[in-house]
Scaffold this motif. Structure first.
Motif, PDB file in Angstrom:
ATOM      1  N   GLN A 175       0.823  -1.207   0.000  1.00  0.00           N
ATOM      2  CA  GLN A 175       0.000   0.000   0.000  1.00  0.00           C
ATOM      3  C   GLN A 175       0.859   1.260   0.000  1.00  0.00           C
ATOM      4  O   GLN A 175       0.557   2.238  -0.695  1.00  0.00           O
ATOM      5  CB  GLN A 175      -0.924   0.008   1.225  1.00  0.00           C
ATOM      6  CG  GLN A 175      -1.938   1.138   1.210  1.00  0.00           C
ATOM      7  CD  GLN A 175      -2.882   1.050   0.022  1.00  0.00           C
ATOM      8  OE1 GLN A 175      -3.637   0.085  -0.099  1.00  0.00           O
ATOM      9  NE2 GLN A 175      -2.855   2.035  -0.863  1.00  0.00           N
ATOM     10  N   GLN A 176       1.944   1.254   0.790  1.00  0.00           N
ATOM     11  CA  GLN A 176       2.830   2.428   0.847  1.00  0.00           C
ATOM     12  C   GLN A 176       3.479   2.692  -0.507  1.00  0.00           C
ATOM     13  O   GLN A 176       3.615   3.845  -0.926  1.00  0.00           O
ATOM     14  CB  GLN A 176       3.896   2.215   1.922  1.00  0.00           C
ATOM     15  CG  GLN A 176       3.354   2.300   3.336  1.00  0.00           C
ATOM     16  CD  GLN A 176       4.386   1.889   4.374  1.00  0.00           C
ATOM     17  OE1 GLN A 176       5.197   0.985   4.152  1.00  0.00           O
ATOM     18  NE2 GLN A 176       4.361   2.550   5.520  1.00  0.00           N
ATOM     19  N   ILE A 177       3.875   1.626  -1.196  1.00  0.00           N
ATOM     20  CA  ILE A 177       4.489   1.777  -2.518  1.00  0.00           C
ATOM     21  C   ILE A 177       3.460   2.309  -3.513  1.00  0.00           C
ATOM     22  O   ILE A 177       3.760   3.207  -4.312  1.00  0.00           O
ATOM     23  CB  ILE A 177       5.081   0.439  -3.008  1.00  0.00           C
ATOM     24  CG1 ILE A 177       6.245   0.019  -2.109  1.00  0.00           C
ATOM     25  CG2 ILE A 177       5.557   0.553  -4.455  1.00  0.00           C
ATOM     26  CD1 ILE A 177       6.766  -1.373  -2.387  1.00  0.00           C
ATOM     27  N   ALA A 178       2.257   1.771  -3.446  1.00  0.00           N
ATOM     28  CA  ALA A 178       1.192   2.236  -4.339  1.00  0.00           C
ATOM     29  C   ALA A 178       0.929   3.728  -4.146  1.00  0.00           C
ATOM     30  O   ALA A 178       0.798   4.485  -5.112  1.00  0.00           O
ATOM     31  CB  ALA A 178      -0.084   1.436  -4.082  1.00  0.00           C
ATOM     32  N   ASP A 179       0.880   4.152  -2.879  1.00  0.00           N
ATOM     33  CA  ASP A 179       0.638   5.570  -2.578  1.00  0.00           C
ATOM     34  C   ASP A 179       1.788   6.446  -3.064  1.00  0.00           C
ATOM     35  O   ASP A 179       1.568   7.524  -3.618  1.00  0.00           O
ATOM     36  CB  ASP A 179       0.441   5.762  -1.071  1.00  0.00           C
ATOM     37  CG  ASP A 179      -0.838   5.105  -0.560  1.00  0.00           C
ATOM     38  OD1 ASP A 179      -1.713   4.822  -1.388  1.00  0.00           O
ATOM     39  OD2 ASP A 179      -0.939   4.875   0.664  1.00  0.00           O
ATOM     40  N   LYS A 180       2.997   5.977  -2.857  1.00  0.00           N
ATOM     41  CA  LYS A 180       4.178   6.773  -3.231  1.00  0.00           C
ATOM     42  C   LYS A 180       4.293   6.934  -4.745  1.00  0.00           C
ATOM     43  O   LYS A 180       4.660   8.013  -5.244  1.00  0.00           O
ATOM     44  CB  LYS A 180       5.454   6.120  -2.689  1.00  0.00           C
ATOM     45  CG  LYS A 180       6.733   6.891  -2.992  1.00  0.00           C
ATOM     46  CD  LYS A 180       7.942   6.198  -2.388  1.00  0.00           C
ATOM     47  CE  LYS A 180       9.235   6.955  -2.726  1.00  0.00           C
ATOM     48  NZ  LYS A 180       9.261   8.300  -2.094  1.00  0.00           N
ATOM     49  N   LEU A 181       3.984   5.889  -5.488  1.00  0.00           N
ATOM     50  CA  LEU A 181       4.154   5.904  -6.943  1.00  0.00           C
ATOM     51  C   LEU A 181       2.861   6.256  -7.694  1.00  0.00           C
ATOM     52  O   LEU A 181       2.862   6.276  -8.922  1.00  0.00           O
ATOM     53  CB  LEU A 181       4.683   4.540  -7.425  1.00  0.00           C
ATOM     54  CG  LEU A 181       6.032   4.101  -6.835  1.00  0.00           C
ATOM     55  CD1 LEU A 181       6.430   2.739  -7.391  1.00  0.00           C
ATOM     56  CD2 LEU A 181       7.125   5.123  -7.113  1.00  0.00           C
ATOM     57  N   PHE A 182       1.786   6.479  -6.937  1.00  0.00           N
ATOM     58  CA  PHE A 182       0.494   6.838  -7.535  1.00  0.00           C
ATOM     59  C   PHE A 182      -0.002   5.759  -8.506  1.00  0.00           C
ATOM     60  O   PHE A 182      -0.441   6.050  -9.621  1.00  0.00           O
ATOM     61  CB  PHE A 182       0.583   8.205  -8.244  1.00  0.00           C
ATOM     62  CG  PHE A 182       1.027   9.315  -7.337  1.00  0.00           C
ATOM     63  CD1 PHE A 182       0.156   9.867  -6.405  1.00  0.00           C
ATOM     64  CD2 PHE A 182       2.331   9.791  -7.400  1.00  0.00           C
ATOM     65  CE1 PHE A 182       0.567  10.894  -5.560  1.00  0.00           C
ATOM     66  CE2 PHE A 182       2.755  10.811  -6.558  1.00  0.00           C
ATOM     67  CZ  PHE A 182       1.862  11.366  -5.630  1.00  0.00           C
ATOM     68  N   ILE A 183       0.114   4.511  -8.047  1.00  0.00           N
ATOM     69  CA  ILE A 183      -0.404   3.389  -8.825  1.00  0.00           C
ATOM     70  C   ILE A 183      -1.272   2.543  -7.906  1.00  0.00           C
ATOM     71  O   ILE A 183      -1.288   2.739  -6.689  1.00  0.00           O
ATOM     72  CB  ILE A 183       0.733   2.532  -9.438  1.00  0.00           C
ATOM     73  CG1 ILE A 183       1.674   2.016  -8.333  1.00  0.00           C
ATOM     74  CG2 ILE A 183       1.512   3.334 -10.467  1.00  0.00           C
ATOM     75  CD1 ILE A 183       2.795   1.133  -8.842  1.00  0.00           C
ATOM     76  N   SER A 184      -2.014   1.594  -8.474  1.00  0.00           N
ATOM     77  CA  SER A 184      -2.886   0.759  -7.651  1.00  0.00           C
ATOM     78  C   SER A 184      -2.078  -0.318  -6.935  1.00  0.00           C
ATOM     79  O   SER A 184      -0.982  -0.715  -7.385  1.00  0.00           O
ATOM     80  CB  SER A 184      -3.954   0.095  -8.519  1.00  0.00           C
ATOM     81  OG  SER A 184      -3.375  -0.899  -9.346  1.00  0.00           O
ATOM     82  N   ILE A 185      -2.633  -0.815  -5.839  1.00  0.00           N
ATOM     83  CA  ILE A 185      -1.958  -1.873  -5.097  1.00  0.00           C
ATOM     84  C   ILE A 185      -1.870  -3.147  -5.945  1.00  0.00           C
ATOM     85  O   ILE A 185      -0.909  -3.903  -5.850  1.00  0.00           O
ATOM     86  CB  ILE A 185      -2.684  -2.145  -3.761  1.00  0.00           C
ATOM     87  CG1 ILE A 185      -1.820  -3.046  -2.857  1.00  0.00           C
ATOM     88  CG2 ILE A 185      -4.059  -2.755  -3.987  1.00  0.00           C
ATOM     89  CD1 ILE A 185      -2.325  -3.125  -1.441  1.00  0.00           C
ATOM     90  N   ARG A 186      -2.859  -3.353  -6.825  1.00  0.00           N
ATOM     91  CA  ARG A 186      -2.820  -4.520  -7.718  1.00  0.00           C
ATOM     92  C   ARG A 186      -1.652  -4.419  -8.696  1.00  0.00           C
ATOM     93  O   ARG A 186      -1.008  -5.423  -9.002  1.00  0.00           O
ATOM     94  CB  ARG A 186      -4.144  -4.635  -8.475  1.00  0.00           C
ATOM     95  CG  ARG A 186      -4.197  -5.824  -9.414  1.00  0.00           C
ATOM     96  CD  ARG A 186      -5.592  -6.064  -9.943  1.00  0.00           C
ATOM     97  NE  ARG A 186      -6.498  -6.467  -8.886  1.00  0.00           N
ATOM     98  CZ  ARG A 186      -7.772  -6.782  -9.084  1.00  0.00           C
ATOM     99  NH1 ARG A 186      -8.279  -6.732 -10.304  1.00  0.00           N
ATOM    100  NH2 ARG A 186      -8.538  -7.151  -8.082  1.00  0.00           N
ATOM    101  N   THR A 187      -1.366  -3.203  -9.155  1.00  0.00           N
ATOM    102  CA  THR A 187      -0.223  -3.002 -10.054  1.00  0.00           C
ATOM    103  C   THR A 187       1.087  -3.291  -9.327  1.00  0.00           C
ATOM    104  O   THR A 187       2.008  -3.899  -9.891  1.00  0.00           O
ATOM    105  CB  THR A 187      -0.209  -1.554 -10.594  1.00  0.00           C
ATOM    106  OG1 THR A 187      -1.419  -1.326 -11.318  1.00  0.00           O
ATOM    107  CG2 THR A 187       0.977  -1.317 -11.517  1.00  0.00           C
ATOM    108  N   VAL A 188       1.156  -2.858  -8.066  1.00  0.00           N
ATOM    109  CA  VAL A 188       2.355  -3.134  -7.259  1.00  0.00           C
ATOM    110  C   VAL A 188       2.553  -4.640  -7.120  1.00  0.00           C
ATOM    111  O   VAL A 188       3.661  -5.167  -7.306  1.00  0.00           O
ATOM    112  CB  VAL A 188       2.240  -2.485  -5.863  1.00  0.00           C
ATOM    113  CG1 VAL A 188       3.424  -2.905  -4.985  1.00  0.00           C
ATOM    114  CG2 VAL A 188       2.193  -0.975  -5.968  1.00  0.00           C
TER     115      VAL A 188
END
Length: 219
Positions: A175-188
């Motif tokens: 979730q933190q990576i998704a928020d930082k990169l402005f992508i969905s958690i599924r993409t992460v």
């Protein structure tokens, strides 16, 4: 609200009672069963369908690590987490090899147990800070003494995959990576799966090892 179903396995009733009391306070967690050994656990699994099983290592007969290995083979849909007083690196690495998705010492907090359960049930792995430090120190020692050679290359990874690998290795959650990169958690999660497939890695711990070995993160 769908609850996370949990079975506790520890040969001390007072320990099970304590953990159950802590988890009962959390609205989305449900302790549906308890067992003092492997025999009791596998009898319960004939009628109960837990999402996660929290295991002690020291149990009568079969150890928690062996139970985790058996569950990984026979019930791969069930996640296992070790909660133990033993923090020796041999126990930790054997638990990881056996398929355990998390490892916490018994002197951990309620919050960390709950965080670990939530993370593991989302498909992540969770190791307390003290356990993570033991894993990293052991690996760094092996690297420095030349006991382990990494022949994999990061050349096959895209720029985005390298970026996500670095953030994972630095301890950030999906979730933190998704928020930082402005992508969905599924993409992460998709990127993480591609990274692990390309590098032929099995666990998040392996990702961290790779990042250290290849100087993707600084210690």
């Amino acid at each position: 609200m769908e609850k996370i179903k949990i079975i506790l396995v520890d040969d001390h009733q007072i320990v099970r009672d304590g953990i159950k009391a802590l988890l009962t306070e959390i609205p989305d967690l449900d302790v549906i069963g308890e067992a003092s050994d492997a025999n009791e656990l596998f009898k319960e699994l004939l009628i109960l369908k837990p999402d996660i099983i929290i295991l002690d290592i020291s149990l009568p007969g079969i150890s928690g690590i062996e139970i985790s290995r058996k569950l990984t083979l026979e019930h791969p849909e069930i996640k296992t987490m070790i909660l133990s007083m033993y923090t020796n690196e041999d126990f930790i690495f054997n638990a990881i090899k056996a398929g355990a998705k998390g490892y916490l010492p018994k002197n951990t907090t309620q919050k960390e147990i709950v965080d670990a359960i939530h993370a593991i049930c989302k498909g992540e792995e969770y190791f307390s800070e003290s356990i993570s430090n033991i894993i990293l120190k052991s690996y760094i020692k092996k690297v420095k003494t030349g006991d382990e050679a990494d022949e994999k290359t990061q050349a096959s990874l895209s720029k985005r995959e390298l970026e996500i690998l670095k953030l994972f290795a630095e301890g950030m959650s999906n979730q933190q990576i998704a928020d930082k990169l402005f992508i969905s958690i599924r993409t992460v999660e998709s990127h993480k799966n591609h990274i692990m497939q390309k590098l032929e890695l099995d666990t998040t711990v392996d990702l961290i090892k790779f990042a250290i070995k290849n100087k993707i993160i600084e210690l």
